[in-house]
Design an enzyme around this catalytic site. Structure first.
Site, PDB file in Angstrom:
ATOM      1  N   CYS A  82      13.494  11.491   6.204  1.00  0.00           N
ATOM      2  CA  CYS A  82      13.641  11.013   7.449  1.00  0.00           C
ATOM      3  C   CYS A  82      15.080  11.167   8.307  1.00  0.00           C
ATOM      4  O   CYS A  82      15.182  11.257   9.060  1.00  0.00           O
ATOM      5  CB  CYS A  82      13.309   9.463   7.551  1.00  0.00           C
ATOM      6  N   GLU A 119      10.648   2.010  10.234  1.00  0.00           N
ATOM      7  CA  GLU A 119      11.406   3.067   9.896  1.00  0.00           C
ATOM      8  C   GLU A 119      10.620   4.300  10.298  1.00  0.00           C
ATOM      9  O   GLU A 119       9.717   4.575   9.247  1.00  0.00           O
ATOM     10  CB  GLU A 119      12.042   2.942   8.720  1.00  0.00           C
ATOM     11  N   LYS A 143       0.828  -1.153  -0.020  1.00  0.00           N
ATOM     12  CA  LYS A 143      -0.334   0.008  -0.074  1.00  0.00           C
ATOM     13  C   LYS A 143       0.823   1.379  -0.038  1.00  0.00           C
ATOM     14  O   LYS A 143       1.225   1.981   1.035  1.00  0.00           O
ATOM     15  CB  LYS A 143      -0.809   0.140   1.206  1.00  0.00           C
ATOM     16  N   GLU A 199      10.221  16.563  14.952  1.00  0.00           N
ATOM     17  CA  GLU A 199      10.587  16.487  13.601  1.00  0.00           C
ATOM     18  C   GLU A 199       9.996  17.596  12.612  1.00  0.00           C
ATOM     19  O   GLU A 199       8.837  17.525  12.543  1.00  0.00           O
ATOM     20  CB  GLU A 199      10.251  15.264  13.108  1.00  0.00           C
TER      21      GLU A 199
END
Ligand code: NAD
Length: 477
Positions: A283, A249, A174, A380
């Site tokens: 990331c 992750e 997906k 973040e």
């Protein structure tokens, strides 16, 4: 031209059975570029059935023959680079050159796993009793679920799909609903290379509905997710109900340590270029810049000059160096980070606001005098914001670098091999770049520690997570 949007279930490209769709938007123009079909629960069940049948067929094919098919898929993808890059840029926004680079890295990753699948070695274990033979064999784990995000619409699904397929697993993928065309184009390369029906299936829908149904079915044996920490924790809890093996992750907050013995020009050239790649939506993006007192001003000045020089625009324009943010949520998030930094006394040296009122463009931003309690030093940002702060001593900066629950990547610049050795041991991250930002290659393990996740992608470790280790004790030979 943009990719045709379809589901892939049991080897057939088709629309969803209910006809439900969602719009896909070009972030540079805010125009709708496609209608993405959603899979119904019945479609998802068909994908599960197909993946189970596909697994039986695929695991019975030798690793060498599987590798040959993967290499054919890599060739097809390479031939289609221009088309896939256009699709990627239209739906995600990054400059075409970055999109092409991502596709070529994906091709390399498929090729690497095509070879590595041949090395899923077992082990003969010296037996404690001469009447027995003891050995460990590796076996593919089963149907795997690959959930990937919108920031790298091809390299993130590739790391999951190529490893799973090389190991002999079947896949339900997906990709992100916001950047579906690239994932579809990737799957077409595997299908056009001759992958048997059901071995790879591609579905879309409301992410939580799709993942709950598939994970809750009890028919998935491996989950790999790339995305945010809160969603990762939610999926980990769902997966725990069925003891599904997981790789997570989940992003990071990478500190950059610049010591006074570093080559400042080289450091700025590497790290500032890396900061604004994909408009900071990476990331492993360098996130907090800690610069030693005596070189702070020189580093900040060069960094600001670089940020000011960047040409921001539509990724389809060849001159563009930084594209728009991928969606409106990021635009709003940037404004909040900048306002909060201002409220905490930071100086906005350049940037700090949206560009124009059409497309999700944001100015490359640099801030200095950013205190440790500003939000940007803790959450973040996932955007083109660079906060620069000072440090004095090695121990102090290591403590500041390690203070967050994130642990994905870190970077350091120093001219001293002693400092380099000390810091790479001291930094609590899954990857460390010393005088280098080159930390992602097909052959090197990619993954975080602490709340950034667990399990590695790429490298031998990235294949191993798709394998069971079966011990066999055999008597009478
Ligand atoms: P989000 O957490 O809603 O979504 C992140 C990704 O997970 C998306 O691709 C989304 O489709 C998917 N997702 C969300 N809920 C899901 C579910 N229940 N089941 C399966 N998939 C699900 O956040 P967002 O607004 O898209 O991005 C915001 C933050 O996510 C960023 O600030 C960044 O921290 C993080 N992020 C990290 C990465 C990464 O590479 N690690 C990539 C994208 C986003």
């Amino acid at each position: 031209m943009y990719e045709k949007l379809e589901l892939l279930i049991d080897g057939t490209w088709r629309q969803g059975s209910t006809g439900e769709t969602e719009d896909v938007v070009n972030p540079a123009t805010e125009e709708v570029i496609g209608k993405l079909p959603h899979a119904s629960i019945d479609d998802l069940d068909q994908a599960l059935g197909a993946a189970e049948r596909g697994f039986k067929e695929w695991r019975a094919i030798s690793a060498w023959d599987r590798g040959d098919l993967l290499k054919r898929a890599a060739d097809i993808l390479r031939e289609r680079t221009d088309h896939v890059a256009e699709t990627l840029t239209l739906e995600q926004g990054k400059p075409l050159a970055e999109a092409k680079g991502e596709i070529l890295r994906s091709v390399e990753t498929i090729e690497w796993f095509a070879e590595e699948g041949k090395r899923a070695y077992g082990r003969v274990i010296p037996s404690r009793d001469a009447r027995f033979n003891s050995f460990m064999v590796t076996e593919p784990i089963g149907v795997s679920l690959a959930l990937s995000p919108w920031n790298f619409p091809i390299i993130t699904p590739v790391r999951k799909m190529a490893a799973a397929l090389a190991a002999g697993c079947s896949v339900i993928a997906k990709p992100s609903e916001e950047t579906p065309g690239t994932g579809i184009a990737l799957a077409r390369a595997f299908i056009d290379a001759g992958l048997p029906a059901g071995v790879l299936n591609v579905v879309f829908g409301v992410p939580d509905t799709v993942s709950r149904h598939l994970i809750g079915s009890g028919r998935i044996r491996k989950l790999s997710f790339t995305g945010s920490i809160p969603v990762g924790k939610h999926l980990a809890a769902l997966a725990a109900q069925h003891m599904i093996r997981c790789t997570f992750e989940l992003g990071g907050h990478s500190p950059v340590l610049v010591f006074e013995d570093a080559d400042v020009d080289l450091a700025v050239k590497q790290i500032a270029g890396f900061k604004y790649r994909n408009a900071g939506q990476v990331c492993i993006s360098p996130t907090r810049f800690y610069v030693q007192d005596s070189i702070h001003d020189k580093f900040a000045e060069a960094f600001i000059a670089y940020a000011k020089s960047l040409k921001v625009g539509d990724g389809m324009d060849k001159a563009t160096q930084m594209g728009p943010l991928a969606n409106r949520r990021r635009l709003e998030a940037m404004d909040e980070f900048v306002q909060d930094a201002r409220d905490h006394g930071a100086k906005i040296e350049t940037g700090g606001k949206r560009m124009g009122n059409k497309g999700y463009f944001y100015e490359p931003t640099v801030m200095t005098d950013v205190p440790e309690d500003a939000r940007i030093m803790n959450d973040e940002p996932f955007g083109p914001l660079a906060p620069i702060a000072r440090f004095s001593t090695f121990d102090e900066v290591i403590e500041r670098a390690n203070r967050l629950p994130y642990g994905l990547a870190s970077y350091a610049f120093t001219g001293s091999t002693k400092t380099a050795a000390k810091l790479s041991g001291a930094l609590e991250t899954g990857m460390v770049g010393v005088n280098s930002v080159n930390i992602t290659m097909p052959e090197t393990p990619f993954g975080g520690v602490k709340e950034s996740g667990y399990g590695s992608e790429c490298a031998t470790e990235g294949l191993d997570v798709y394998l069971n280790h079966k011990f066999v004790s055999q008597a009478g030979m």
